[in-house]
Design a protein around this motif. Structure first.
Motif, mmCIF file in Angstrom:
data_model
loop_
_atom_site.group_PDB
_atom_site.id
_atom_site.type_symbol
_atom_site.label_atom_id
_atom_site.label_comp_id
_atom_site.label_asym_id
_atom_site.label_seq_id
_atom_site.Cartn_x
_atom_site.Cartn_y
_atom_site.Cartn_z
ATOM 1 N N LEU A 31 -1.240 -5.401 21.809
ATOM 2 C CA LEU A 31 -2.258 -5.031 22.793
ATOM 3 C C LEU A 31 -3.611 -4.667 22.192
ATOM 4 C CD1 LEU A 31 -0.006 -2.881 25.142
ATOM 5 C CD2 LEU A 31 -0.708 -5.263 25.458
ATOM 6 N N GLU A 32 -3.616 -4.160 20.984
ATOM 7 C CA GLU A 32 -4.864 -3.689 20.387
ATOM 8 C C GLU A 32 -5.752 -4.825 19.907
ATOM 9 O OE1 GLU A 32 -5.316 0.490 18.461
ATOM 10 O OE2 GLU A 32 -4.616 -0.943 16.958
ATOM 11 N N SER A 33 -5.157 -5.875 19.427
ATOM 12 C CA SER A 33 -5.918 -6.982 18.855
ATOM 13 C C SER A 33 -6.297 -7.997 19.923
ATOM 14 C CB SER A 33 -5.094 -7.671 17.768
ATOM 15 O OG SER A 33 -5.767 -8.816 17.317
ATOM 16 N N ASP A 34 -7.563 -8.340 19.952
ATOM 17 C CA ASP A 34 -8.030 -9.394 20.859
ATOM 18 C C ASP A 34 -8.037 -10.750 20.170
ATOM 19 O OD1 ASP A 34 -8.457 -7.626 22.944
ATOM 20 O OD2 ASP A 34 -10.520 -7.217 22.346
ATOM 21 N N ASP A 35 -7.693 -10.767 18.884
ATOM 22 C CA ASP A 35 -7.757 -12.004 18.107
ATOM 23 C C ASP A 35 -6.696 -13.014 18.527
ATOM 24 O OD1 ASP A 35 -9.805 -10.828 16.710
ATOM 25 O OD2 ASP A 35 -8.541 -10.207 15.036
ATOM 26 N N VAL A 36 -5.494 -12.534 18.765
ATOM 27 C CA VAL A 36 -4.386 -13.423 19.087
ATOM 28 C C VAL A 36 -3.842 -13.059 20.467
ATOM 29 C CG1 VAL A 36 -2.095 -14.191 18.392
ATOM 30 C CG2 VAL A 36 -3.781 -13.607 16.645
ATOM 31 N N VAL A 37 -3.810 -14.030 21.343
ATOM 32 C CA VAL A 37 -3.262 -13.819 22.682
ATOM 33 C C VAL A 37 -1.818 -14.305 22.675
ATOM 34 C CG1 VAL A 37 -3.453 -14.445 25.108
ATOM 35 C CG2 VAL A 37 -5.517 -14.101 23.738
ATOM 36 N N VAL A 38 -0.906 -13.405 23.016
ATOM 37 C CA VAL A 38 0.517 -13.729 23.074
ATOM 38 C C VAL A 38 0.941 -13.651 24.533
ATOM 39 C CG1 VAL A 38 2.824 -13.056 22.329
ATOM 40 C CG2 VAL A 38 0.878 -12.743 20.773
ATOM 41 N N PRO A 39 1.442 -14.750 25.093
ATOM 42 C CA PRO A 39 1.881 -14.701 26.486
ATOM 43 C C PRO A 39 3.025 -13.689 26.652
ATOM 44 C CG PRO A 39 1.944 -16.953 25.638
ATOM 45 C CD PRO A 39 1.652 -16.061 24.492
ATOM 46 N N PRO A 40 3.086 -13.029 27.808
ATOM 47 C CA PRO A 40 4.183 -12.086 28.029
ATOM 48 C C PRO A 40 5.525 -12.800 28.040
ATOM 49 C CG PRO A 40 2.787 -12.261 29.978
ATOM 50 C CD PRO A 40 2.175 -13.112 28.929
#
Length: 115
Positions: A31-40
């Motif tokens: 949640l803290e990093s905006d670099d990598v988006v991980v789908p739920p």
């Protein structure tokens, strides 16, 4: 002002201390990093869908401090920001629903597990 809960998929921590450590790790990683988006993950998506079926997260919502709720989910965790006025009712339901879905519910303000 909001009341927050974290809900995640995983093994139940032994106690509040272990839950806090797990929460910190998951929050930092997903949640803290905006670099990598991980789908739920599917279980988190199903949980959020069940939650917003009862408490819709549209623009008129007085329940959610930050709709849409699914935008606060990543990988195995979702961070729920509830408007303070509805927090008691919604957090009780959110915790019970997490239990029904086999998920862990943690109160980061109180640093304790919710069941």
């Amino acid at each position: 002002m909001s009341y927050d809960l974290a809900v995640w998929d995983g093994d139940r921590p032994l106690d509040n201390h272990h839950a806090g450590s797990t929460y910190d790790e998951l929050y930092e990683r997903y949640l803290e990093s905006d670099d990598v988006v991980v789908p739920p993950e599917p279980r988190i998506t199903a949980y959020v869908q069940a939650l917003v079926a009862r408490y819709p997260d549209d623009e008129r919502s007085v329940v959610w401090a930050s709709p849409p709720v699914l935008d606060e989910a990543s990988g195995p965790i979702v961070y729920l920001l509830m408007s303070y006025g509805k927090a008691e009712e919604v957090s009780e339901y959110a915790a019970a629903l997490a239990h029904e879905h086999g998920l862990i519910c943690f109160d980061p303000q109180g640093e304790c597990l919710r069941s």
